[in-house]
Design a protein around this motif. Structure first.
Motif, PDB file in Angstrom:
ATOM      1  N   ALA A 136      36.162  44.295  43.269  1.00 43.69           N
ATOM      2  CA  ALA A 136      36.015  43.067  44.046  1.00 43.69           C
ATOM      3  C   ALA A 136      36.637  41.873  43.333  1.00 43.69           C
ATOM      4  CB  ALA A 136      34.536  42.813  44.322  1.00 43.69           C
ATOM      5  N   TYR A 139      40.489  41.919  43.712  1.00 44.10           N
ATOM      6  CA  TYR A 139      40.932  41.464  45.034  1.00 44.10           C
ATOM      7  C   TYR A 139      40.735  39.949  45.180  1.00 44.10           C
ATOM      8  CZ  TYR A 139      41.574  46.178  46.951  1.00 44.10           C
ATOM      9  OH  TYR A 139      42.030  47.444  47.224  1.00 44.10           O
ATOM     10  N   TYR A 140      39.600  39.447  44.695  1.00 51.78           N
ATOM     11  CA  TYR A 140      39.301  38.015  44.810  1.00 51.78           C
ATOM     12  C   TYR A 140      40.314  37.185  44.020  1.00 51.78           C
ATOM     13  CZ  TYR A 140      36.703  33.614  44.550  1.00 51.78           C
ATOM     14  OH  TYR A 140      36.330  32.291  44.623  1.00 51.78           O
ATOM     15  N   VAL A 171      42.984  34.437  45.646  1.00 50.18           N
ATOM     16  CA  VAL A 171      42.994  33.023  45.250  1.00 50.18           C
ATOM     17  C   VAL A 171      44.346  32.641  44.661  1.00 50.18           C
ATOM     18  CG1 VAL A 171      41.982  31.323  43.671  1.00 50.18           C
ATOM     19  CG2 VAL A 171      40.496  32.911  44.917  1.00 50.18           C
ATOM     20  N   TRP A 208      43.192  40.391  51.178  1.00 45.68           N
ATOM     21  CA  TRP A 208      42.537  40.662  49.904  1.00 45.68           C
ATOM     22  C   TRP A 208      41.182  39.965  49.808  1.00 45.68           C
ATOM     23  CZ3 TRP A 208      47.683  39.621  46.885  1.00 45.68           C
ATOM     24  CH2 TRP A 208      48.473  40.786  46.921  1.00 45.68           C
ATOM     25  N   MET A 209      41.100  38.750  50.347  1.00 48.98           N
ATOM     26  CA  MET A 209      39.833  38.034  50.315  1.00 48.98           C
ATOM     27  C   MET A 209      38.787  38.770  51.156  1.00 48.98           C
ATOM     28  SD  MET A 209      37.864  35.698  49.228  1.00 48.98           S
ATOM     29  CE  MET A 209      38.903  34.501  48.374  1.00 48.98           C
ATOM     30  N   ALA A 235      37.632  41.734  49.189  1.00 52.09           N
ATOM     31  CA  ALA A 235      36.748  41.335  48.088  1.00 52.09           C
ATOM     32  C   ALA A 235      35.348  41.018  48.597  1.00 52.09           C
ATOM     33  CB  ALA A 235      37.325  40.119  47.354  1.00 52.09           C
ATOM     34  N   MET A 236      35.271  40.268  49.699  1.00 56.61           N
ATOM     35  CA  MET A 236      33.977  39.853  50.228  1.00 56.61           C
ATOM     36  C   MET A 236      33.173  41.053  50.728  1.00 56.61           C
ATOM     37  SD  MET A 236      33.891  36.549  49.784  1.00 56.61           S
ATOM     38  CE  MET A 236      33.062  35.467  50.941  1.00 56.61           C
ATOM     39  N   PRO A 258      28.579  37.847  48.351  1.00 55.35           N
ATOM     40  CA  PRO A 258      29.293  36.574  48.206  1.00 55.35           C
ATOM     41  C   PRO A 258      28.359  35.400  47.884  1.00 55.35           C
ATOM     42  CG  PRO A 258      29.955  37.732  50.208  1.00 55.35           C
ATOM     43  CD  PRO A 258      28.722  38.405  49.704  1.00 55.35           C
ATOM     44  N   HIS A 274      32.531  31.603  46.645  1.00 59.94           N
ATOM     45  CA  HIS A 274      33.415  32.596  47.266  1.00 59.94           C
ATOM     46  C   HIS A 274      33.742  32.197  48.716  1.00 59.94           C
ATOM     47  CE1 HIS A 274      31.315  35.483  44.295  1.00 59.94           C
ATOM     48  NE2 HIS A 274      32.512  35.198  43.806  1.00 59.94           N
ATOM     49  N   GLN A 313      36.396  29.409  48.921  1.00 58.50           N
ATOM     50  CA  GLN A 313      37.777  29.866  48.818  1.00 58.50           C
ATOM     51  C   GLN A 313      38.202  30.603  50.084  1.00 58.50           C
ATOM     52  OE1 GLN A 313      40.043  29.199  46.527  1.00 58.50           O
ATOM     53  NE2 GLN A 313      38.605  27.962  45.334  1.00 58.50           N
ATOM     54  N   MET A 314      37.285  31.365  50.648  1.00 54.11           N
ATOM     55  CA  MET A 314      37.598  32.101  51.878  1.00 54.11           C
ATOM     56  C   MET A 314      37.927  31.137  53.015  1.00 54.11           C
ATOM     57  SD  MET A 314      35.246  34.976  53.780  1.00 54.11           S
ATOM     58  CE  MET A 314      36.039  36.376  54.565  1.00 54.11           C
TER      59      MET A 314
END
Length: 280
Positions: A193, A196-197, A201, A216-217, A220-221, A226, A230, A233-234
């Motif tokens: 995770a 990917y995060y 970013v 990717w976000m 990650a989520m 989250p 997080h 940024q999403m």
């Protein structure tokens, strides 16, 4: 009176000059750094010399706790947990004390490293590990007390203690196999995770492919629990990708989490974004 003042001045100057003279230390200090497998090990100790003296059984009595060197503590530092005599030592620094015997030595790894010589009061609760090892006769005379890292392998080494005609080896194991196996498993199982995060970013902040950043976000989520930062940024990534509704939804989740955490900075940033996107 003048003669008296002159004598005082001469003595003062002499003392000043003497205080500026440096002489060699009888037991100079040294530092050794050694990589054992993937573990960094550092030794710091002072090195007395024989100078014609009988060492073990005389200068260093048998069956009496010894500082294992001279001056302040002989100290060993491990960057990773290691195993000594079946006991795991946490990463960190330890004083090395020994109790030399004619045929074997007790070697102690002591958590208090701030003693000059041996502790005034020995505390068994501070003994992180103790091992008894054979004392071997060395045909070659070692004039100056020496510590070394011997028998190096990926999984351990031997801490060598050598002085006069005595050699003592203290084996220890390092977690190389565990560390490498864990790294292999992580790579073979694919990105985590956090990977990917971080990639999402970076692509967002570097004006790279925003669709990859978004994908990717989302990945990650889906792999983590989250937090409000997080979601922040999403929301920015969704907004940049042109998905305003998804951006608003993520910003509201970030706002709620920031308010619950009492984070004023994130509260303000999310409110500003929601106003900009027409949601407030």
């Amino acid at each position: 009176m003048k003669n008296l003042l002159l004598c005082v001045l001469v003595v003062s100057v002499s003392l000043t000059v003497d205080a500026q003279i440096e002489i060699p230390q009888p037991s100079p200090t040294t530092t050794i750094k050694q990589e054992v497998g993937l573990t960094d090990v550092t030794l710091e100790y002072s090195r007395p010399s024989m100078r014609g003296r009988t060492i073990f059984g005389d200068l260093v009595p048998y069956n009496v706790l010894w500082r294992t060197g001279a001056n302040s503590n002989t100290k060993i530092t491990f960057s990773q947990p290691v195993t000594v005599g079946g006991t795991e030592l946490k990463a960190g620094s330890y004083a090395i004390y020994t109790k030399p015997g004619e045929s074997s030595w007790d070697v102690y790894f002591y958590t208090d490293t701030n003693n000059w010589g041996t502790p005034q009061e020995w505390d068994d609760s501070k003994v992180a590990a103790m091992i008894n090892v054979p004392s071997l006769e060395d045909a070659m005379t070692t004039e100056t007390f020496t510590l070394s890292f011997d028998d190096l392998s990926n999984n351990g080494a031997t801490l060598g203690i050598k002085w006069a005609n005595t050699y003592v080896g203290v084996p220890f194991e390092v977690p190389t196999d565990k560390m490498v196996t864990s790294a292999i498993d992580k790579v073979m199982n694919g990105p985590g995770a956090g990977d990917y995060y971080a990639a999402a970013v970076y692509y967002y902040s570097s004006d790279k492919d925003i669709n990859k950043s978004k994908a990717w976000m989302e990945k990650a989520m889906s792999m983590m629990k989250p937090q409000f930062w997080h979601y922040r940024q999403m929301s920015l990534i969704y907004a940049k990708a042109g998905d305003k509704n998804a951006a608003i939804d993520a910003a509201k989740k970030s706002l709620a989490g920031a308010e619950a955490a009492g984070n004023a900075d994130y509260v303000k940033m999310n409110k500003d974004s929601l106003k900009e996107w027409g949601a407030m």
